[in-house]
Motif scaffolding. Structure first.
Motif, PDB file in Angstrom:
ATOM      1  N   GLY A 167      34.090  62.424  63.605  1.00 10.78           N
ATOM      2  CA  GLY A 167      34.452  63.683  62.886  1.00 10.78           C
ATOM      3  C   GLY A 167      35.633  63.393  62.150  1.00 10.78           C
ATOM      4  N   THR A 168      36.229  64.307  61.753  1.00  9.26           N
ATOM      5  CA  THR A 168      37.495  64.253  60.693  1.00  9.26           C
ATOM      6  C   THR A 168      38.823  64.573  61.380  1.00  9.26           C
ATOM      7  OG1 THR A 168      37.019  66.477  59.781  1.00  9.26           O
ATOM      8  CG2 THR A 168      36.077  64.692  58.605  1.00  9.26           C
ATOM      9  N   GLY A 169      38.910  64.862  62.654  1.00  9.84           N
ATOM     10  CA  GLY A 169      40.095  65.091  63.339  1.00  9.84           C
ATOM     11  C   GLY A 169      41.174  64.039  63.296  1.00  9.84           C
ATOM     12  N   ASN A 170      40.960  62.875  62.821  1.00 11.25           N
ATOM     13  CA  ASN A 170      41.862  61.813  63.062  1.00 11.25           C
ATOM     14  C   ASN A 170      42.414  61.338  61.671  1.00 11.25           C
ATOM     15  OD1 ASN A 170      40.594  60.858  65.626  1.00 11.25           O
ATOM     16  ND2 ASN A 170      38.826  60.823  64.326  1.00 11.25           N
ATOM     17  N   GLU A 171      43.882  61.179  61.719  1.00 11.60           N
ATOM     18  CA  GLU A 171      44.590  61.088  60.364  1.00 11.60           C
ATOM     19  C   GLU A 171      45.571  59.846  60.569  1.00 11.60           C
ATOM     20  OE1 GLU A 171      46.521  64.596  59.760  1.00 11.60           O
ATOM     21  OE2 GLU A 171      44.582  65.916  59.260  1.00 11.60           O
ATOM     22  N   VAL A 172      45.758  59.069  59.322  1.00  4.00           N
ATOM     23  CA  VAL A 172      46.704  58.176  59.009  1.00  4.00           C
ATOM     24  C   VAL A 172      47.383  58.790  57.727  1.00  4.00           C
ATOM     25  CG1 VAL A 172      47.067  55.890  58.531  1.00  4.00           C
ATOM     26  CG2 VAL A 172      45.524  56.506  60.120  1.00  4.00           C
ATOM     27  N   THR A 173      49.042  58.847  58.148  1.00  5.79           N
ATOM     28  CA  THR A 173      49.758  59.679  57.180  1.00  5.79           C
ATOM     29  C   THR A 173      51.049  58.635  56.816  1.00  5.79           C
ATOM     30  OG1 THR A 173      49.098  61.780  57.646  1.00  5.79           O
ATOM     31  CG2 THR A 173      51.058  61.682  56.373  1.00  5.79           C
ATOM     32  N   LEU A 174      51.112  58.346  55.495  1.00  6.53           N
ATOM     33  CA  LEU A 174      52.193  57.402  55.082  1.00  6.53           C
ATOM     34  C   LEU A 174      53.253  58.397  54.304  1.00  6.53           C
ATOM     35  CD1 LEU A 174      49.504  55.580  54.353  1.00  6.53           C
ATOM     36  CD2 LEU A 174      51.326  54.045  53.615  1.00  6.53           C
ATOM     37  N   ILE A 175      54.479  58.294  54.972  1.00  5.96           N
ATOM     38  CA  ILE A 175      55.520  59.124  54.839  1.00  5.96           C
ATOM     39  C   ILE A 175      56.652  58.525  53.851  1.00  5.96           C
ATOM     40  CG2 ILE A 175      57.261  60.812  55.647  1.00  5.96           C
ATOM     41  CD1 ILE A 175      55.301  60.855  58.219  1.00  5.96           C
ATOM     42  N   VAL A 176      57.193  59.320  52.838  1.00 10.47           N
ATOM     43  CA  VAL A 176      58.452  58.785  52.065  1.00 10.47           C
ATOM     44  C   VAL A 176      59.751  59.409  52.798  1.00 10.47           C
ATOM     45  CG1 VAL A 176      59.500  58.733  49.781  1.00 10.47           C
ATOM     46  CG2 VAL A 176      56.853  58.783  50.022  1.00 10.47           C
ATOM     47  N   ASP A 177      60.453  58.532  53.093  1.00 11.02           N
ATOM     48  CA  ASP A 177      61.649  58.781  53.909  1.00 11.02           C
ATOM     49  C   ASP A 177      62.787  58.530  53.335  1.00 11.02           C
ATOM     50  OD1 ASP A 177      61.604  56.211  54.369  1.00 11.02           O
ATOM     51  OD2 ASP A 177      61.793  56.419  56.546  1.00 11.02           O
ATOM     52  N   GLY A 178      62.848  58.166  52.038  1.00 10.48           N
ATOM     53  CA  GLY A 178      64.111  57.906  51.343  1.00 10.48           C
ATOM     54  C   GLY A 178      64.505  56.479  51.080  1.00 10.48           C
ATOM     55  N   ILE A 207      54.738  55.440  59.348  1.00  7.38           N
ATOM     56  CA  ILE A 207      53.302  55.785  59.385  1.00  7.38           C
ATOM     57  C   ILE A 207      52.817  56.591  60.707  1.00  7.38           C
ATOM     58  CG2 ILE A 207      50.740  55.046  58.801  1.00  7.38           C
ATOM     59  CD1 ILE A 207      51.807  52.891  57.636  1.00  7.38           C
ATOM     60  N   ALA A 208      52.416  57.925  60.317  1.00  7.86           N
ATOM     61  CA  ALA A 208      52.055  58.670  61.564  1.00  7.86           C
ATOM     62  C   ALA A 208      50.585  58.639  61.678  1.00  7.86           C
ATOM     63  CB  ALA A 208      52.751  59.996  61.626  1.00  7.86           C
ATOM     64  N   ILE A 209      49.989  57.999  62.854  1.00  5.27           N
ATOM     65  CA  ILE A 209      48.475  57.987  63.320  1.00  5.27           C
ATOM     66  C   ILE A 209      48.281  59.081  64.298  1.00  5.27           C
ATOM     67  CG2 ILE A 209      46.941  56.678  64.169  1.00  5.27           C
ATOM     68  CD1 ILE A 209      49.604  54.857  62.916  1.00  5.27           C
ATOM     69  N   THR A 210      47.252  59.974  63.882  1.00  8.24           N
ATOM     70  CA  THR A 210      46.886  61.252  64.732  1.00  8.24           C
ATOM     71  C   THR A 210      45.625  61.036  65.366  1.00  8.24           C
ATOM     72  OG1 THR A 210      48.603  62.640  63.432  1.00  8.24           O
ATOM     73  CG2 THR A 210      46.865  63.714  64.731  1.00  8.24           C
ATOM     74  N   ASP A 211      45.387  61.031  66.566  1.00  7.15           N
ATOM     75  CA  ASP A 211      43.968  60.706  67.128  1.00  7.15           C
ATOM     76  C   ASP A 211      43.399  62.579  67.341  1.00  7.15           C
ATOM     77  OD1 ASP A 211      44.714  62.273  69.399  1.00  7.15           O
ATOM     78  OD2 ASP A 211      45.057  60.064  70.573  1.00  7.15           O
ATOM     79  N   ILE A 216      61.385  62.013  48.645  1.00  9.41           N
ATOM     80  CA  ILE A 216      61.636  62.537  49.959  1.00  9.41           C
ATOM     81  C   ILE A 216      60.498  63.375  50.576  1.00  9.41           C
ATOM     82  CG2 ILE A 216      62.998  62.819  51.811  1.00  9.41           C
ATOM     83  CD1 ILE A 216      65.426  61.511  50.286  1.00  9.41           C
ATOM     84  N   ASP A 217      59.903  63.078  51.649  1.00 12.29           N
ATOM     85  CA  ASP A 217      59.044  63.961  52.203  1.00 12.29           C
ATOM     86  C   ASP A 217      57.609  64.014  51.637  1.00 12.29           C
ATOM     87  OD1 ASP A 217      60.525  64.616  54.278  1.00 12.29           O
ATOM     88  OD2 ASP A 217      61.709  66.436  53.274  1.00 12.29           O
ATOM     89  N   ALA A 218      57.466  63.204  50.380  1.00  9.56           N
ATOM     90  CA  ALA A 218      56.016  63.236  49.892  1.00  9.56           C
ATOM     91  C   ALA A 218      55.224  62.364  51.038  1.00  9.56           C
ATOM     92  CB  ALA A 218      55.982  62.439  48.742  1.00  9.56           C
ATOM     93  N   SER A 219      53.939  62.706  50.989  1.00 12.06           N
ATOM     94  CA  SER A 219      53.080  61.908  52.010  1.00 12.06           C
ATOM     95  C   SER A 219      51.759  61.996  51.576  1.00 12.06           C
ATOM     96  CB  SER A 219      53.049  62.877  53.586  1.00 12.06           C
ATOM     97  OG  SER A 219      52.252  64.011  53.152  1.00 12.06           O
ATOM     98  N   ALA A 220      50.874  60.802  51.929  1.00 15.68           N
ATOM     99  CA  ALA A 220      49.623  60.513  51.581  1.00 15.68           C
ATOM    100  C   ALA A 220      48.739  60.547  52.872  1.00 15.68           C
ATOM    101  CB  ALA A 220      49.390  59.359  50.764  1.00 15.68           C
ATOM    102  N   THR A 221      47.718  61.181  53.154  1.00 14.21           N
ATOM    103  CA  THR A 221      47.045  61.370  54.259  1.00 14.21           C
ATOM    104  C   THR A 221      45.672  60.778  54.207  1.00 14.21           C
ATOM    105  OG1 THR A 221      48.416  63.226  55.389  1.00 14.21           O
ATOM    106  CG2 THR A 221      46.122  62.730  56.471  1.00 14.21           C
ATOM    107  N   PHE A 222      45.227  60.031  55.174  1.00 13.18           N
ATOM    108  CA  PHE A 222      43.720  59.474  55.137  1.00 13.18           C
ATOM    109  C   PHE A 222      43.064  60.143  56.424  1.00 13.18           C
ATOM    110  CE2 PHE A 222      45.887  56.254  52.648  1.00 13.18           C
ATOM    111  CZ  PHE A 222      45.054  56.192  51.463  1.00 13.18           C
ATOM    112  N   ALA A 223      42.049  60.887  56.173  1.00 15.76           N
ATOM    113  CA  ALA A 223      41.281  61.233  57.236  1.00 15.76           C
ATOM    114  C   ALA A 223      39.882  61.090  57.270  1.00 15.76           C
ATOM    115  CB  ALA A 223      41.601  63.082  57.354  1.00 15.76           C
ATOM    116  N   PRO A 224      39.436  59.948  57.993  1.00 10.59           N
ATOM    117  CA  PRO A 224      38.067  59.512  57.944  1.00 10.59           C
ATOM    118  C   PRO A 224      37.057  60.356  58.443  1.00 10.59           C
ATOM    119  CG  PRO A 224      39.307  58.383  59.591  1.00 10.59           C
ATOM    120  CD  PRO A 224      40.272  59.354  59.067  1.00 10.59           C
ATOM    121  N   ASP A 225      35.953  60.676  58.251  1.00 15.70           N
ATOM    122  CA  ASP A 225      34.862  61.109  58.818  1.00 15.70           C
ATOM    123  C   ASP A 225      33.986  60.033  59.704  1.00 15.70           C
ATOM    124  OD1 ASP A 225      32.668  62.708  59.831  1.00 15.70           O
ATOM    125  OD2 ASP A 225      31.828  62.988  58.066  1.00 15.70           O
TER     126      ASP A 225
END
Length: 478
Positions: free
Chosen positions: A357-368, A323-327, A283-292
């Protein structure tokens, strides 16, 4: 057309294809030589020349060499015992269909476009033997596409260098002999390679190494083809140039951040890309992809996970992964995916406005909710007018535009997204005939010519079923 009747035709000098010659056709004829026989495509003559239904002396060298000494296009069909020399600094386009053979020194494609279908190259190669070439095929600064490549003998199949790009769909190696780690199946040096579908004859030995890739001076080895039977040595720059996309794999050291405990695995039933994939139920582990990303724009975001097994439960795979997508502006959108279905493919998370640039992110989250699977993420630029989604806005979008105008429901179904995402070129909220002028401006076509291929409303059903007749268009690499 020049005809060669059945039988052996011996060449000991040079034969040049020039003047009005557009086709050299043999009725199962053989061109043979005991020395330096050459057929030359020089600077003077037809733009395209076809050589068809011609063989050579089976299995023997020397062979008649086809010397490509100009920027004219050369087409070979049903040709065997073939030996080819790209003699010009920038030879013309080369098309191969049902061609067997290759130079004793290894087949070289240099600074040219090559399209091949059913190509058989059985050159023996060994980097440690000075009497043999380093590879069966050397792609030297060329762009090469091969549909169906068969080979025999040991040694590296394709080596790609000097910024070349090689795409292979269907590769089969027949014959015995293990190739050691000095002779991987594929070698890529500061270039790009993709292979889909590689097999070796059952019970035959194979390769100690599947691939060796050098990029930015760093060399890495790939031992085995992964279970998805797909391998890519395309870097971000290569993919961007080819398809306006940036791709990140879970093993990338730049652009991928892992928090918590993640386990690597390659022991599933296929569907992953790269060397492996990751999973975690912490729980709460995450994997974030931040492309350039090279430029601002609207991007379609994709993620993937391993294959489903006929829709059965994956021993606890999360069916509602957040999955959280941050622009780049800091806006966050959360979407949820079911990882018990749609495995082994790229799954779209929608369209988002991203900044370069690298300010955009896609994060997969483990929520149990169970195991979360992480394999890769892809970011594809979607431009207004790019209706066929190949990364370019050009006349090749015309088919999809006509379909969008006449049958929006069919278009939305075929492409899996709202037609207003790319087809609404005048930005009024709908795709209709009012978009013709702005679409034509984007793709550099005459608006009247676009209107001419849009059928009456009663023809829309037939159009959707059978396609449309396209305008004349310039040639473009596939």
């Amino acid at each position: 057309t020049v005809y060669l009747s059945n039988g052996n035709w011996e060449i000991e000098g040079t034969v040049e294809l020039r003047g009005n010659v557009e086709r050299l056709l043999g009725t199962e004829a053989s061109l043979i030589t005991s020395g330096g026989g050459r057929v030359v495509l020089g600077e003077t003559g037809a733009d395209t020349v076809v050589v068809e239904r011609i063989s050579g002396r089976l299995g023997n060298f020397p062979r008649v060499t086809y010397e490509h000494d100009s920027d004219r296009t050369w087409v070979f069909k049903n040709v065997s015992q073939w030996s080819y020399d790209p003699a010009a600094e920038n030879p013309g386009d080369l098309f191969l269909e049902d061609v067997a053979g290759g130079s004793r020194e290894g087949q070289v494609f240099r600074n040219q476009n090559v399209w091949a279908r059913q190509y058989n190259n059985e050159t023996e190669a060994d980097v440690n033997n000075p009497d043999l070439p380093d590879s069966k095929i050397l792609v030297d600064g060329a762009d090469v596409w091969i549909l169906g490549l068969k080979t025999e003998q040991e040694g590296t199949i394709v080596k790609t260098i000097n910024g070349g790009k090689t795409e292979l769909l269907g590769v089969y190696r027949n014959g015995p002999g293990q190739s050691d780690s000095d002779n991987p199946a594929f070698v890529t040096e500061e270039s790009a390679l993709s292979v889909a579908g590689f097999s070796i004859r059952p019970n035959n030995a194979g390769y100690d190494l599947f691939a060796r890739e050098t990029r930015d001076g760093v060399t890495q080895d790939v031992v085995d083809f992964n279970e998805a039977n797909v391998y890519s040595a395309f870097g971000d720059g290569d993919l961007w140039e080819a398809r306006r996309q940036v791709y990140l794999d879970n093993v990338d050291t730049r652009g991928v951040t892992l928090d918590g405990t993640w386990t690597r695995s390659a022991g599933f039933d296929g569907g992953f890309v790269g060397e492996d994939f990751l999973f975690s139920d912490e729980i709460d582990a995450s994997a974030t992809f931040a492309p350039d990303l090279p430029e601002d724009g609207r991007y379609e975001v994709f993620v993937r996970w391993v294959n489903d097994r006929g829709g059965q439960d994956h021993a606890g795979h999360d069916r509602d992964v957040p999955i959280a997508i941050t622009d780049g502006a800091g806006n966050v959108t959360v979407v949820f995916v079911d990882q018990d279905v749609d495995g082994g493919q790229w799954v779209s998370l929608g369209l988002y406005e991203f900044l370069a640039g690298t300010g955009n992110e896609v994060t997969l989250i483990v929520d149990g909710g169970g195991n979360v699977i992480v394999d890769g993420a892809r970011f594809a630029l979607r431009q207004s007018g790019d209706l066929n989604l190949d990364g370019f806005v050009d006349e090749f979008d015309l088919d999809a535009f006509v379909l969008a105008v006449t049958d929006p429901d069919a278009y939305a179904f075929d492409f899996g997204r709202s037609v207003t995402t790319t087809g609404d070129t005048n930005a009024d909220g709908v795709v209709d005939l009012n978009d013709v002028d702005s679409f034509a401006l984007l793709v550099d076509l005459d608006p009247d010519a676009v209107r001419a291929v849009i059928p009456e409303p009663q023809s829309a059903m037939a159009l959707a079923a059978g396609g449309v007749v396209l305008l004349g268009r310039r040639r473009r690499n596939p």
